[in-house]
Design a protein around this motif. Sequence first.
Motif, PDB file in Angstrom:
ATOM      1  N   GLN A 112       0.834  -1.195   0.000  1.00 27.64           N
ATOM      2  CA  GLN A 112       0.000   0.000   0.000  1.00 27.64           C
ATOM      3  C   GLN A 112       0.875   1.255   0.000  1.00 27.64           C
ATOM      4  OE1 GLN A 112      -4.036   0.702   1.989  1.00 27.64           O
ATOM      5  NE2 GLN A 112      -2.601   1.251   3.596  1.00 27.64           N
ATOM      6  N   GLY A 113       0.555   2.171  -0.878  1.00 28.30           N
ATOM      7  CA  GLY A 113       1.317   3.407  -0.959  1.00 28.30           C
ATOM      8  C   GLY A 113       2.464   3.357  -1.936  1.00 28.30           C
ATOM      9  N   ARG A 159      -2.955   7.380  -6.739  1.00 30.01           N
ATOM     10  CA  ARG A 159      -3.729   7.853  -5.614  1.00 30.01           C
ATOM     11  C   ARG A 159      -4.995   8.520  -6.130  1.00 30.01           C
ATOM     12  NH1 ARG A 159      -2.565   5.914  -0.562  1.00 30.01           N
ATOM     13  NH2 ARG A 159      -0.327   5.858  -0.235  1.00 30.01           N
ATOM     14  N   THR A 186      -9.189   4.492  -4.825  1.00 29.18           N
ATOM     15  CA  THR A 186      -8.194   3.570  -4.300  1.00 29.18           C
ATOM     16  C   THR A 186      -8.640   3.027  -2.948  1.00 29.18           C
ATOM     17  OG1 THR A 186      -6.407   4.789  -5.405  1.00 29.18           O
ATOM     18  CG2 THR A 186      -5.790   3.309  -3.613  1.00 29.18           C
ATOM     19  N   GLU A 239      -8.178   1.746   0.645  1.00 29.13           N
ATOM     20  CA  GLU A 239      -7.193   1.926   1.693  1.00 29.13           C
ATOM     21  C   GLU A 239      -7.378   0.836   2.746  1.00 29.13           C
ATOM     22  OE1 GLU A 239      -4.758   3.999   1.864  1.00 29.13           O
ATOM     23  OE2 GLU A 239      -5.191   5.312   0.178  1.00 29.13           O
ATOM     24  N   TYR A 240      -6.257   0.274   3.181  1.00 28.07           N
ATOM     25  CA  TYR A 240      -6.302  -0.756   4.212  1.00 28.07           C
ATOM     26  C   TYR A 240      -5.778  -0.180   5.519  1.00 28.07           C
ATOM     27  CZ  TYR A 240      -6.645  -3.700   0.066  1.00 28.07           C
ATOM     28  OH  TYR A 240      -7.019  -4.251  -1.132  1.00 28.07           O
ATOM     29  N   ARG A 241      -6.495  -0.450   6.596  1.00 23.06           N
ATOM     30  CA  ARG A 241      -6.116   0.079   7.911  1.00 23.06           C
ATOM     31  C   ARG A 241      -6.105  -1.061   8.932  1.00 23.06           C
ATOM     32  NH1 ARG A 241      -6.212   5.574   7.855  1.00 23.06           N
ATOM     33  NH2 ARG A 241      -7.350   6.563   6.162  1.00 23.06           N
ATOM     34  N   THR A 300      -8.011  -4.568   7.200  1.00 22.55           N
ATOM     35  CA  THR A 300      -7.614  -5.089   5.888  1.00 22.55           C
ATOM     36  C   THR A 300      -8.419  -6.332   5.527  1.00 22.55           C
ATOM     37  OG1 THR A 300      -5.352  -4.253   6.178  1.00 22.55           O
ATOM     38  CG2 THR A 300      -5.676  -5.986   4.542  1.00 22.55           C
TER      39      THR A 300
END
Length: 307
Positions: free
Chosen positions: A44-45, A51, A55, A57-59, A64
């Motif tokens: 990620q990133g 971006r 997209t 996003e996993y947290r 995730t």
Amino acid sequence: MVGLKPPEVPPTATMKFVSAGMAGCIADLCTFPLDTAKVRLQIQGEVRIPRSTSTVEYRGVLGTLSTMVRTEGPRSLYSGLAAGLQRQMSFASIRIGLYDSVKQLYTPKGAESTGLAARVLAGCTTGAVAVTCAQPTDVVKVRFQANGALPDGARRYSGTVDAYRTIAREEGVRGLWRGTLPNIARNAIINCGELVTYDLIKDTLLRAQLMTDNVPCHFVAAFGAGFCATVVASPVDVVKTRYMNAGPGQYRNVLSCLLALLMQDGIAGFYKGFVPSFLRLGSWNVVMFISYEQLQRAAVLVRPAQS
């Protein structure tokens, strides 16, 4: 008494080799979703991923896993499992199953016990040989785990066999061995962190008579081995994952991948996905070592009945 008793006759090298591969597969089946979550957090990133508001996003680990189930379905948690099991049958069999045999080669004749240097050398040797043999399966596993993070139209592979063919066709045979050097470094470190730490903790517990040679002892030694391995191997693991997942020409070499990660995310970037790495590696070690010890003992019990 928990589990099978230690055998009077030690298992053969073949028994250890087969038991290690089977134990690795059992551990992978139990912990694969955590490994997939780790890969998603590590990539990620990346600069090449655009971006945008679309997209995903996993947290965190649970975030995730829940995001993957919600956006891709439960099957996404086991994306790349076939390559993962192929990897364990060759990889774990060599690096774990041959560890004791190689350790004896490095132990001086007549020595009462195996020293730390011999254990470390054995861990580095079996880890490096295992990576060299199993690298293509690791590349495909990482690519497949990362594949689901891309939009449907941008996904590169339709299946495991297609992944092998596509990588070989587009990147050449060398593409299947992409990231071999960082993977050798990672697995030499992990092998020492896992096998040497497990060996030392188990020996210490048994010599001090704090525990007997059975499942509780194996659990404690495996948990400590998993934590040590995660701490020392996480930076190499992040670089390995990004480099393996990279498209042709994205990074000139492993060093440029490392520098790009350092400039973009700083030192903290080397520990991206640390929590899922530890949860995965810690639980993987517990399941694998307990299974490995029990499978060896079962093999010894079965052997006389077959002869």
